[in-house]
Design a protein around this motif. Structure first.
Motif, PDB file in Angstrom:
ATOM      1  N   UNK A   1       0.814  -1.211   0.000  1.00  0.00           N
ATOM      2  CA  UNK A   1       0.000   0.000   0.000  1.00  0.00           C
ATOM      3  C   UNK A   1       0.848   1.261   0.000  1.00  0.00           C
ATOM      4  N   UNK A   2       1.920   1.276   0.779  1.00  0.00           N
ATOM      5  CA  UNK A   2       2.806   2.444   0.818  1.00  0.00           C
ATOM      6  C   UNK A   2       3.520   2.629  -0.519  1.00  0.00           C
ATOM      7  N   UNK A   3       3.919   1.532  -1.128  1.00  0.00           N
ATOM      8  CA  UNK A   3       4.583   1.618  -2.432  1.00  0.00           C
ATOM      9  C   UNK A   3       3.617   2.171  -3.482  1.00  0.00           C
ATOM     10  N   UNK A   4       2.369   1.693  -3.465  1.00  0.00           N
ATOM     11  CA  UNK A   4       1.351   2.195  -4.387  1.00  0.00           C
ATOM     12  C   UNK A   4       1.078   3.679  -4.126  1.00  0.00           C
ATOM     13  N   UNK A   5       0.941   4.057  -2.869  1.00  0.00           N
ATOM     14  CA  UNK A   5       0.645   5.445  -2.511  1.00  0.00           C
ATOM     15  C   UNK A   5       1.777   6.384  -2.904  1.00  0.00           C
TER      16      UNK A   5
ATOM     17  N   UNK B   1      -3.881  16.605   2.649  1.00  0.00           N
ATOM     18  CA  UNK B   1      -4.946  15.620   2.857  1.00  0.00           C
ATOM     19  C   UNK B   1      -4.908  14.608   1.723  1.00  0.00           C
ATOM     20  N   UNK B   2      -5.496  13.465   1.977  1.00  0.00           N
ATOM     21  CA  UNK B   2      -5.581  12.414   0.982  1.00  0.00           C
ATOM     22  C   UNK B   2      -7.022  12.379   0.468  1.00  0.00           C
ATOM     23  N   UNK B   3      -7.239  12.574  -0.843  1.00  0.00           N
ATOM     24  CA  UNK B   3      -8.598  12.508  -1.377  1.00  0.00           C
ATOM     25  C   UNK B   3      -9.244  11.148  -1.081  1.00  0.00           C
TER      26      UNK B   3
ATOM     27  N   UNK C   1      -8.571   8.258  -3.573  1.00  0.00           N
ATOM     28  CA  UNK C   1      -7.187   7.785  -3.493  1.00  0.00           C
ATOM     29  C   UNK C   1      -6.987   6.974  -2.217  1.00  0.00           C
ATOM     30  N   UNK C   2      -7.563   7.446  -1.111  1.00  0.00           N
ATOM     31  CA  UNK C   2      -7.460   6.718   0.153  1.00  0.00           C
ATOM     32  C   UNK C   2      -8.099   5.333   0.039  1.00  0.00           C
TER      33      UNK C   2
ATOM     34  N   UNK D   1      -7.585  -0.539  -0.441  1.00  0.00           N
ATOM     35  CA  UNK D   1      -7.880  -1.783  -1.161  1.00  0.00           C
ATOM     36  C   UNK D   1      -6.601  -2.510  -1.560  1.00  0.00           C
ATOM     37  N   UNK D   2      -5.610  -1.763  -2.045  1.00  0.00           N
ATOM     38  CA  UNK D   2      -4.318  -2.378  -2.385  1.00  0.00           C
ATOM     39  C   UNK D   2      -3.708  -3.015  -1.145  1.00  0.00           C
TER      40      UNK D   2
END
Length: 146
Positions: A35-39, A53-55, A58-59, A64-65
């Motif tokens: 998840x961190x890599x995807x983010x 902030x995180x939309x 996107x959050x 989900x990832x």
């Protein structure tokens, strides 16, 4: 045999429960890392230090990832893992970084993921570990805006 069998049964169930606990912990750590890599690969339009902030969309995709390994969702890596068990936050370091890929940004954003999942025991206390344990993992990564 009557003296040794109870000890062997406890050792067998305890070993299975302990192995499943470590497997579940590994799945949570692996998910948070994914998840961190995807983010970190999200654009600076979505993740920046201007809004910090995180939309919501996107959050949800990050959760989900982390939970399933797929943006579209699906079966969780471990039973009982929900999106609400994953906290996604965006922070900006105290010292502004405005060089390299951050030249057009006010600062370098950093994404933080924290997961806390209730462990679901295989044997509910017959082994060593029961369902009162929690699986925890955290990961952070710099947003690269790729």
């Amino acid at each position: 045999m009557a003296l040794i069998l109870p000890l062997l049964v406890v050792m067998m169930f305890g070993g299975l429960e302990l192995g499943y606990y470590f497997y579940s912990q590994h799945q949570v750590v692996k998910g948070v890392r994914d998840g961190a890599r995807f983010a970190s690969r999200q654009s600076f339009v979505d993740l920046n230090c201007d809004t910090a902030t995180v939309p919501a969309d996107v959050e949800t995709a990050i959760q989900e990832i982390t939970r399933t390994g797929r943006v579209s969702g699906g079966t969780a890596r471990i039973p009982g893992w929900e999106n609400s068990d994953i906290a996604v936050t965006l922070t900006c370091p105290g010292t502004a970084i405005t060089t390299g890929i951050y030249a057009d940004e006010t600062n370098a954003p950093q994404i933080n993921l924290v997961a806390s999942v209730a462990y679901q025991s295989l044997f509910e206390g017959v082994g060593i570990i029961d369902s009162t344990y929690t699986l925890n993992a955290s990961q952070q990564a710099a947003v690269m805006g790729i």
